[in-house]
Design a protein around this motif. Structure first.
Motif, PDB file in Angstrom:
ATOM      1  N   SER A 116       0.823  -1.287  -0.024  1.00 39.78           N
ATOM      2  CA  SER A 116       0.014  -0.025  -0.017  1.00 39.78           C
ATOM      3  C   SER A 116       0.848   1.061   0.061  1.00 39.78           C
ATOM      4  CB  SER A 116      -1.061  -0.035   1.375  1.00 39.78           C
ATOM      5  OG  SER A 116      -0.196   0.068   2.368  1.00 39.78           O
ATOM      6  N   LEU A 117       2.155   0.983   0.269  1.00 39.75           N
ATOM      7  CA  LEU A 117       2.909   2.027   0.220  1.00 39.75           C
ATOM      8  C   LEU A 117       3.208   2.545  -1.130  1.00 39.75           C
ATOM      9  CD1 LEU A 117       5.354   1.091   3.074  1.00 39.75           C
ATOM     10  CD2 LEU A 117       3.794   2.734   3.246  1.00 39.75           C
ATOM     11  N   PHE A 118       3.080   3.940  -1.593  1.00 42.02           N
ATOM     12  CA  PHE A 118       3.594   4.375  -3.041  1.00 42.02           C
ATOM     13  C   PHE A 118       4.845   4.571  -3.344  1.00 42.02           C
ATOM     14  CE2 PHE A 118       2.984   7.566  -6.549  1.00 42.02           C
ATOM     15  CZ  PHE A 118       2.153   6.760  -7.384  1.00 42.02           C
ATOM     16  N   THR A 119       5.493   3.515  -4.020  1.00 41.98           N
ATOM     17  CA  THR A 119       7.001   3.857  -4.189  1.00 41.98           C
ATOM     18  C   THR A 119       7.190   3.791  -5.902  1.00 41.98           C
ATOM     19  OG1 THR A 119       6.956   1.399  -4.098  1.00 41.98           O
ATOM     20  CG2 THR A 119       7.438   2.745  -1.978  1.00 41.98           C
ATOM     21  N   VAL A 120       7.293   4.958  -6.420  1.00 44.69           N
ATOM     22  CA  VAL A 120       7.765   5.104  -7.802  1.00 44.69           C
ATOM     23  C   VAL A 120       9.115   4.755  -7.842  1.00 44.69           C
ATOM     24  CG1 VAL A 120       7.452   6.694  -9.733  1.00 44.69           C
ATOM     25  CG2 VAL A 120       5.669   6.720  -8.012  1.00 44.69           C
ATOM     26  N   TRP A 299      13.012  -4.117  -2.340  1.00 44.44           N
ATOM     27  CA  TRP A 299      14.341  -3.559  -1.959  1.00 44.44           C
ATOM     28  C   TRP A 299      14.942  -2.840  -3.152  1.00 44.44           C
ATOM     29  CZ3 TRP A 299      18.942  -7.441  -2.175  1.00 44.44           C
ATOM     30  CH2 TRP A 299      20.306  -6.806  -1.926  1.00 44.44           C
ATOM     31  N   TYR A 300      15.103  -1.487  -3.047  1.00 47.55           N
ATOM     32  CA  TYR A 300      15.608  -0.964  -4.062  1.00 47.55           C
ATOM     33  C   TYR A 300      16.682   0.240  -3.437  1.00 47.55           C
ATOM     34  CZ  TYR A 300      12.135   2.675  -2.948  1.00 47.55           C
ATOM     35  OH  TYR A 300      11.327   3.678  -2.373  1.00 47.55           O
ATOM     36  N   TYR A 301      17.399   1.083  -4.309  1.00 46.37           N
ATOM     37  CA  TYR A 301      17.784   2.283  -3.860  1.00 46.37           C
ATOM     38  C   TYR A 301      17.520   3.456  -4.607  1.00 46.37           C
ATOM     39  CZ  TYR A 301      21.430  -1.248  -2.234  1.00 46.37           C
ATOM     40  OH  TYR A 301      21.932  -1.969  -1.674  1.00 46.37           O
ATOM     41  N   LEU A 309      22.420   8.850  -1.456  1.00 40.51           N
ATOM     42  CA  LEU A 309      21.800   7.315  -2.049  1.00 40.51           C
ATOM     43  C   LEU A 309      21.428   6.453  -0.821  1.00 40.51           C
ATOM     44  CD1 LEU A 309      21.743   5.930  -4.708  1.00 40.51           C
ATOM     45  CD2 LEU A 309      23.901   5.088  -4.133  1.00 40.51           C
ATOM     46  N   LEU A 310      19.945   6.209  -0.954  1.00 37.44           N
ATOM     47  CA  LEU A 310      19.548   5.501   0.156  1.00 37.44           C
ATOM     48  C   LEU A 310      19.150   3.905  -0.315  1.00 37.44           C
ATOM     49  CD1 LEU A 310      16.878   8.162   1.508  1.00 37.44           C
ATOM     50  CD2 LEU A 310      19.080   7.898   2.377  1.00 37.44           C
ATOM     51  N   GLU A 311      19.449   3.045   0.606  1.00 39.49           N
ATOM     52  CA  GLU A 311      18.957   1.714   0.553  1.00 39.49           C
ATOM     53  C   GLU A 311      17.760   1.424   1.231  1.00 39.49           C
ATOM     54  OE1 GLU A 311      20.982  -2.723   0.818  1.00 39.49           O
ATOM     55  OE2 GLU A 311      20.586  -1.692   2.523  1.00 39.49           O
ATOM     56  N   MET A 318       5.068  -5.557   7.818  1.00 36.18           N
ATOM     57  CA  MET A 318       4.512  -4.115   7.935  1.00 36.18           C
ATOM     58  C   MET A 318       4.548  -3.511   6.789  1.00 36.18           C
ATOM     59  SD  MET A 318       5.923  -3.272  11.805  1.00 36.18           S
ATOM     60  CE  MET A 318       5.129  -1.856  11.807  1.00 36.18           C
ATOM     61  N   ASP A 319       3.529  -2.562   6.415  1.00 38.88           N
ATOM     62  CA  ASP A 319       3.646  -1.486   5.353  1.00 38.88           C
ATOM     63  C   ASP A 319       4.363  -0.479   5.896  1.00 38.88           C
ATOM     64  OD1 ASP A 319       2.391  -3.287   3.391  1.00 38.88           O
ATOM     65  OD2 ASP A 319       0.470  -2.245   3.561  1.00 38.88           O
ATOM     66  N   LYS A 320       5.791  -0.715   5.923  1.00 42.33           N
ATOM     67  CA  LYS A 320       6.547   0.436   6.511  1.00 42.33           C
ATOM     68  C   LYS A 320       7.813   0.106   5.644  1.00 42.33           C
ATOM     69  CE  LYS A 320       8.627   2.135  10.697  1.00 42.33           C
ATOM     70  NZ  LYS A 320       8.963   2.027  12.148  1.00 42.33           N
ATOM     71  N   LEU A 321       8.556   1.534   5.033  1.00 40.97           N
ATOM     72  CA  LEU A 321       9.900   1.368   4.335  1.00 40.97           C
ATOM     73  C   LEU A 321      10.703   1.544   5.569  1.00 40.97           C
ATOM     74  CD1 LEU A 321       8.781   2.995   0.991  1.00 40.97           C
ATOM     75  CD2 LEU A 321       9.103   0.694   1.300  1.00 40.97           C
ATOM     76  N   LYS A 322      11.924   0.947   5.254  1.00 37.88           N
ATOM     77  CA  LYS A 322      12.986   1.173   6.218  1.00 37.88           C
ATOM     78  C   LYS A 322      14.296   1.467   5.631  1.00 37.88           C
ATOM     79  CE  LYS A 322      15.394  -1.271   9.931  1.00 37.88           C
ATOM     80  NZ  LYS A 322      15.273  -2.739  10.744  1.00 37.88           N
TER      81      LYS A 322
END
Length: 880
Positions: A116-120, A299-301, A309-311, A318-322
């Motif tokens: 549900s997290l919008f990650t373009v 999993w992306y950068y 630059l973030l990993e 959980m619907d949570k990006l870390k």
């Protein structure tokens, strides 16, 4: 009455099977099919039949059958219009129209569809947004992929000069959008070769050493504006490639050279840090890529608008990006922070200093905090004064700097480490050298730029200095050596004194503890088990958590003098009895046999460990008693005894339907996850099996028996033991054979237990079966025959949860793979069971699947030495 339907062989049914027409066209084709009624009644029936065909097609389209065009593809006959979208085959990615937060502009992009997290991850019309919702994505007449507005104006194009007229655009499960020739399959354009700000699995960042061309990530201007920002990232086109970030045309950050798997200028980067990361150098092309064994993991950068630059990884279920890594953690990570011959250390204040033998070039600026001017040599090098010749006894040398990020503009040289040093020493222009396994010899001539000191990792860098600097260094070494010798002697005397006193204190404490335990066992006990009532007033409160002691005489009374009628189970350790206190509270009393292999160490280990653990899927320890040679543990009473009493009983197993079995599997997994990851102590159980899983009145599972458990440090991965204890059949091969145990040892036991729960058979029940050595061998045989249904227990084989059962078998086989590194951790197993990780990798062959020569006396004796078969286990409830 006869009704005849004529459909042309090359009409709708043939075309729909090739995915060439849309649903509307399908309906139209069926409506135009030729009917020839012979009467008015036949005409009415033809209309009814024709209408039925239409409704049937509409119904089938709801189920997403792909007979009218693939749902992941755009063709010349099928386009998408805002807000429509297409989804990749396995629903991993989606392509469609979106508006960033804080903006009303419309863009065409690709994003993860599994959360549900919008990650373009990719945007087509970055610099030319649509200002309304009239946009369309389509294939043009010349075969290019276009983004149009409502006036048919082109806002973005794939811009392929040699596009095929019969082309299609397909969104792959990797997130790559490919434009290909439908007839030949030739890929003419792909989004992976035109990235935005994201680097995803299996994407390749390329650069060409000869032409200098680079394939770059480019940042957004802001979180609400995807247009191209100031920062770009990619691989530098050189023979020692590096990952770089540029601010415009200026270098902003660099990773240091690559050894093929890691960048040596990134602290603590190793193969575990970036699993599956590789950098390839093929002829003049260099490219970096990465992948994970579980491709469905998010999993992306991403390159942020600020140039970081973030990993990013999705945090478990959980619907949570870390954010698990970022390139810029301190001011030292900015390129050239301390100028030429300056070294940056974020732990120091100020962070910049000059190399030994150098001083600030501009003292006032340096003292004011502007270090970009760098440093210059205090004295010329010896070779410079001698015009390259040598003077006996007075030659330049090198000082070693440890844990360094090597400077920029490295030159690569062939040869070994000593040859690298000799070459640099002979060349007066060589200012420094370094040798790194996997890269080889690196040297630097001219200014040393972007030097950084790490607290760990990095590499050794050798800086060239004049003879006079080395002479001063030698004098300092002599002074330091004398001081160290004197200090070492003093420390050695202090350590010997300390350990002698500590040993004496331990011996005295052991004696006092034993006497205290004997005296405390004479106190009274009450059913509410409060600390003061159990232990009396003479015990230090600190010890209450670790050692709740109960009165032996009261336990004798509660169990009717350990009467046979109250016995719940018996094993090599001794017996378990049911007891009841005067207040009516039921308890389970485990009385260790005097001949038991479980001694005081295991007894105290279980008391200390389980008293500190609190979880709904772990059995609760109420107290213990130690009197003479008696060692007794008191647990909460489990009315349904242990799992094996149900699972392997032909009558009782009928009460374990699949929902209850799956609940037991989940409960055991949660309990094990708590032990490995969530408890204050990190615990390896080492004896997980069906008889050590107790069931309460609602058949909820509780893990018991912690006599063999061991505590792990937070940074400890595995340990060794010379005393292998446990139950053969549940022990992992590395533990049974080599004495090595880790979290993966418990995962192996959990996998065996999982297969037993699904099949309703003991792992050891195959011992006399000539076809398989164990349940694992039988399951592996059925897996290879694609006949996993045969493994399912007959009492649940008719259940409507077959897909879930087969998934559990699949997970079980992953857990019992022979090599520990191939097994998933329990934190991965739990989401696998709950389908939070959708796609499972194929398992490798489990351990103990091939039949050994059982009649060989010598090998039999060897097995007895290697495996401890139930001698030292602590099964609480059920007789084995």
């Amino acid at each position: 009455m006869t009704l005849k339907l004529r459909v042309d062989e090359d009409s709708v049914d043939m075309r729909k099977s090739r995915g060439e027409i849309s649903i509307d066209q399908c309906i139209k084709c069926h409506m135009e099919s030729t009917f020839k009624p012979t009467s008015s009644i036949q005409a009415v029936m033809a209309i009814i039949c024709n209408t039925s065909v239409i409704y049937l097609l509409l119904l089938l389209s709801c189920f997403r059958f792909e007979f009218c065009g693939a749902l992941d593809t755009i063709t010349s006959a099928k386009f998408i219009k805002d807000p429509q979208s297409i989804v990749s085959n396995r629903s991993v990615f989606r392509l469609g129209f979106f508006s960033p937060n804080g903006s009303t502009n419309r863009y065409v992009g690709i994003w993860y569809n599994t959360t549900s997290l919008f990650t373009v991850i990719w945007v087509a019309n970055r610099d030319k947004p649509l200002n309304d919702s009239s946009g369309t994505v389509m294939i043009s007449e010349d075969g290019n992929l276009l983004v149009l507005n409502g006036l048919k104006e082109i806002f973005w194009s794939s811009n392929v000069s040699s596009a095929a007229l019969n082309s299609t655009a397909q969104l792959l499960d990797s997130g790559n959008l490919v434009l290909q020739d439908k007839n030949s399959g030739r890929i003419m354009w792909e989004s992976f070769q035109h990235p935005s700000n994201s680097f995803v699995q299996n994407m390749k960042l390329r650069s060409n050493i000869k032409t200098g061309e680079k394939q770059l990530l480019t940042s957004w201007k802001s979180p609400s504006d995807p247009s191209i920002g100031s920062f770009s990232a990619g691989i530098s086109p050189s023979y020692l490639p590096e990952l770089c970030i540029w601010n415009g045309s200026h270098l902003y950050w660099r990773s240091g050279p690559s050894n093929g798997q890691t960048f040596i200028g990134i602290p603590n980067m190793n193969s575990v840090f970036l699993y599956g990361f590789h950098l390839f150098n093929h002829q003049s092309d260099v490219y970096a890529t990465f992948s994970h064994e579980y491709a469905s993991i998010l999993w992306y950068y991403i390159l942020t608008p600020q140039g970081t630059l973030l990993e990013i990884i999705k945090d478990g279920s959980m619907d949570k990006l870390k954010v698990t890594w970022q390139n810029k953690k301190s001011k030292c990570d900015v390129y050239g922070k301390c100028g030429a011959f300056g070294i940056c250390n974020s732990k120091n204040s100020p962070i910049c200093s000059c190399l030994r033998g150098y001083q600030p070039k501009y003292t006032e600026e340096w003292n004011s905090g502007d270090w970009t001017g760098g440093c210059v040599k205090k004295k010329p090098l010896t070779c410079e004064k001698m015009n390259g010749s040598r003077e006996d006894g007075k030659v330049d040398g090198f000082i070693r700097l440890k844990n360094m990020k090597v400077p920029d503009f490295a030159e690569w040289l062939p040869g070994l480490e000593h040859e690298c040093r000799e070459w640099c020493l002979k060349n007066c222009s060589c200012m420094a050298y370094s040798y790194y396994t996997g890269i080889g010899c690196m040297s630097w001539s001219g200014n040393l730029i972007d030097l950084q000191k790490f607290s760990s990792s990095g590499t050794d860098l050798y800086i060239r200095v004049a003879y006079s600097e080395l002479a001063e260094q030698r004098r300092m070494k002599v002074i330091v050596a004398i001081a160290l010798i004197i200090g070492t002697i003093a420390i050695a005397i202090s350590i010997c004194t300390y350990f002698s006193r500590r040993w004496i204190s331990k011996q005295r404490a052991k004696k006092e503890t034993r006497e205290e335990m004997l005296s405390l066992c004479k106190g009274d006990i009450y059913p509410n088990f409060s600390d003061s009532e159990i232990l009396g007033d003479n015990v230090n409160q600190v010890k209450l958590e670790e050692l709740p002691l109960l009165d032996f005489e009261k336990l004798v009374s509660a169990t009717n003098n350990f009467h046979e009628a109250n016995k719940l189970g018996q094993g090599g350790f001794g017996s378990v009895y049911r007891g009841k206190f005067p207040g009516g509270q039921d308890i389970a009393v485990k009385r260790l046999s005097r001949a038991s292999a479980q001694g005081l160490e295991e007894f105290m280990n279980e008391v200390v460990l389980i008293s500190k653990l609190q979880h709904r899927n772990l059995v609760r320890l109420l107290g213990c008693c130690f009197k003479g040679e008696e060692k007794i543990l008191i647990y909460e009473y489990m009315p349904n005894k242990s799992l094996d009493a149900f699972l392997f009983d032909p009558l009782k197993k009928e009460s374990l339907n699949w929902r209850k079995r799956f609940s037991i599997i989940e409960g055991i997994g949660r309990g094990l996850l708590y032990l490995h990851r969530d408890s204050r102590l990190r615990i390896i159980h080492r004896d997980l099996k069906a008889s050590n899983i107790l069931l309460d009145e609602d058949l909820n599972p509780k893990i018991s028996d912690f006599g063999m458990a061991r505590i792990f440090g937070r940074k400890q991965d595995q340990a060794n033991t010379v005393r292998v204890v446990g139950t053969y059949g549940y022990m992992s091969p590395e533990y049974a054979i080599e004495g090595r145990f880790s979290e993966k040892s418990d995962v192996f036991s959990f996998g065996v237990l999982l297969l037993e729960i699904v099949s309703g058979r003991r792992n050891s029940s195959f011992y006399h079966d000539e076809q398989s050595l164990s349940l694992l061998g039988y399951a592996w045989k059925l897996w290879n025959e694609d006949n996993m249904e045969a493994l399912i227990d007959g009492s649940i084989s008719e259940a409507c949860f077959q897909e879930e059962i087969l998934r559990c078998i699949h997970v079980g086989l992953l857990c019992v793979q022979e090599l520990a590194k191939d097994r998933p951790s329990i934190s991965t197993v739990v989401p696998m069971l709950c389908s939070e990780i959708a796609h499972l990798p194929p398992p490798k062959q489990p351990a103990f699947t091939e039949r050994q020569i059982g009649k060989d006396t010598e090998s039999s004796q060897l097995r007895q030495r290697k495996y401890s078969v139930d001698r030292a286990t602590i099964t609480v409830i059920h007789v084995r």
